[in-house]
Design a protein around this motif. Structure first.
Motif, PDB file in Angstrom:
ATOM      1  N   UNK A 244      25.408  14.287  72.809  1.00 27.17           N
ATOM      2  CA  UNK A 244      24.111  14.468  72.168  1.00 27.17           C
ATOM      3  C   UNK A 244      24.361  14.939  70.745  1.00 27.17           C
ATOM      4  N   UNK A 245      23.801  14.246  69.774  1.00 28.72           N
ATOM      5  CA  UNK A 245      23.905  14.629  68.372  1.00 28.72           C
ATOM      6  C   UNK A 245      22.666  15.433  68.003  1.00 28.72           C
ATOM      7  N   UNK A 246      22.881  16.661  67.534  1.00 25.72           N
ATOM      8  CA  UNK A 246      21.766  17.558  67.202  1.00 25.72           C
ATOM      9  C   UNK A 246      21.760  17.811  65.703  1.00 25.72           C
ATOM     10  N   UNK A 247      20.651  17.472  65.059  1.00 26.97           N
ATOM     11  CA  UNK A 247      20.505  17.687  63.630  1.00 26.97           C
ATOM     12  C   UNK A 247      19.925  19.053  63.323  1.00 26.97           C
ATOM     13  N   UNK A 248      20.338  19.636  62.189  1.00 21.86           N
ATOM     14  CA  UNK A 248      19.881  20.960  61.769  1.00 21.86           C
ATOM     15  C   UNK A 248      19.540  20.928  60.281  1.00 21.86           C
ATOM     16  N   UNK A 249      18.645  21.822  59.878  1.00 20.16           N
ATOM     17  CA  UNK A 249      18.212  21.884  58.479  1.00 20.16           C
ATOM     18  C   UNK A 249      18.324  23.313  57.958  1.00 20.16           C
ATOM     19  N   UNK A 250      18.117  23.457  56.644  1.00 21.70           N
ATOM     20  CA  UNK A 250      17.924  24.802  56.106  1.00 21.70           C
ATOM     21  C   UNK A 250      16.465  25.193  56.338  1.00 21.70           C
TER      22      UNK A 250
END
Length: 317
Positions: A244-250
């Motif tokens: 599972x690829x999990x994206x994150x942001x500031x």
């Protein structure tokens, strides 16, 4: 007719077949299937005693002595995590254990708690980041037990870690240090895909450090991404593996906007792997927005570090 003493001795022997005689039998029922087991003696374990907090991480009590680590699978699509946990909690309390900490996913600290505590890697253990339960307890003689319960669509998963204080040489001939009994596993050097694959197998997750994004952008650009190439090699070599690829942001902007942006970043990494021939069944993509920072959002450097993609190894089903 058998004497009471004989019946008790037989019961104790049966208990030792399910777990070391110094440990309480916490096999989940009905239908619990042992997936992994390892005894370390002497060993140590950080017993979580409270929820994850940004200022302190996961508070823990350091327990030393014998350490038993087990993971169990319960092949039932109907049992909830609470239904699996409750009889185990009742057994602990009946055995004289004091519950130290009892929580469910978000109240534990969610994503950050999951990665701030010890978890047996997939496929032997599976943790749904949005739906898991955790319990830690102190028993007689400063022994400790922790339970981590989650489930996939098809099965429940239970991780049991038990500790019992012991002197270094107790039970060893001529004062020798008892040796660790490891669970047989593939060495990192034998895993196709380099360090990315080795970290996935060993820890269950890895940050793809060479994937960086400009603020507000989900573009990977036109260059080759080394970490994704390693991941493609790993998935091609073993079609049973899933990530599972999990994206994150500031934290600049609203949560809704950042959650959508993080999903697009994960999808960009997924599309990269699909273009390398990885089937859709081995991949997934989700977005966590700014809910799981790894650095301060008060500095440009921290915000850049938070704009990232993480790969999580999922169970093979």
């Amino acid at each position: 007719m058998k004497s009471i003493t004989l019946r008790l001795a037989e019961a104790a022997l049966l208990g030792c077949l399910a777990a070391p005689c110094w440990a309480i039998d916490l096999a989940p029922a009905p239908g619990g299937r042992l997936m992994a087991e390892r005894v370390t003696d002497p060993g140590s374990y950080a017993v979580p005693s409270g929820p994850w907090r940004e200022e302190t991480g996961v508070p823990a009590i350091r327990a030393e002595g014998r350490v038993l680590r087990q993971s169990w699978r319960v092949d039932s699509p109907d049992l909830t995590t609470l239904q699996i946990l409750e009889p185990l909690r009742d057994k602990l309390e009946a055995s004289g254990y004091e519950i130290l900490f009892d929580c469910s996913s978000a109240r534990c600290g969610g994503f950050d708690f999951r990665f701030g505590t010890e978890v047996i890697p997939a496929p032997e253990m599976y943790v749904d980041l949005t739906a898991f339960r955790f319990l830690s307890a102190r028993g007689p003689g400063d022994s400790y037990v922790t339970l981590l319960v989650s489930r996939s669509n098809a099965a429940g998963y239970v991780q049991v870690i038990q500790t019992s204080p012991t002197t270094a040489a107790e039970g060893a001939p001529d004062g020798e240090m008892p040796a660790e009994t490891p669970t047989p596993q593939q060495t990192p050097e034998a895993i196709p895909g380099g360090e990315i694959a080795a970290r996935l197998e060993r820890e269950g997750h890895v940050v793809l450090r060479d994937l960086s994004f400009e603020s507000g952008s989900a573009s990977l650009g036109e260059t080759t991404v080394a970490s994704l190439e390693e991941l493609a090699t790993f998935l091609t070599a073993d079609p049973s593996r899933r990530v599972l690829l999990v994206g994150h942001t500031d934290a600049v902007g609203s949560l809704a906007a950042n959650t959508e942006l993080s999903r697009k970043r994960a999808a960009a990494a997924e599309n990269y792997l699909r273009a390398r021939g990885i089937p859709a069944g081995q991949l997934g993509a989700q977005g966590a927005g700014y809910l799981s920072p790894v650095a301060s959002n008060l500095t440009p450097e921290g915000r850049e570090e938070n704009r990232r993609i993480e790969a999580i190894l999922l169970p093979s089903e």
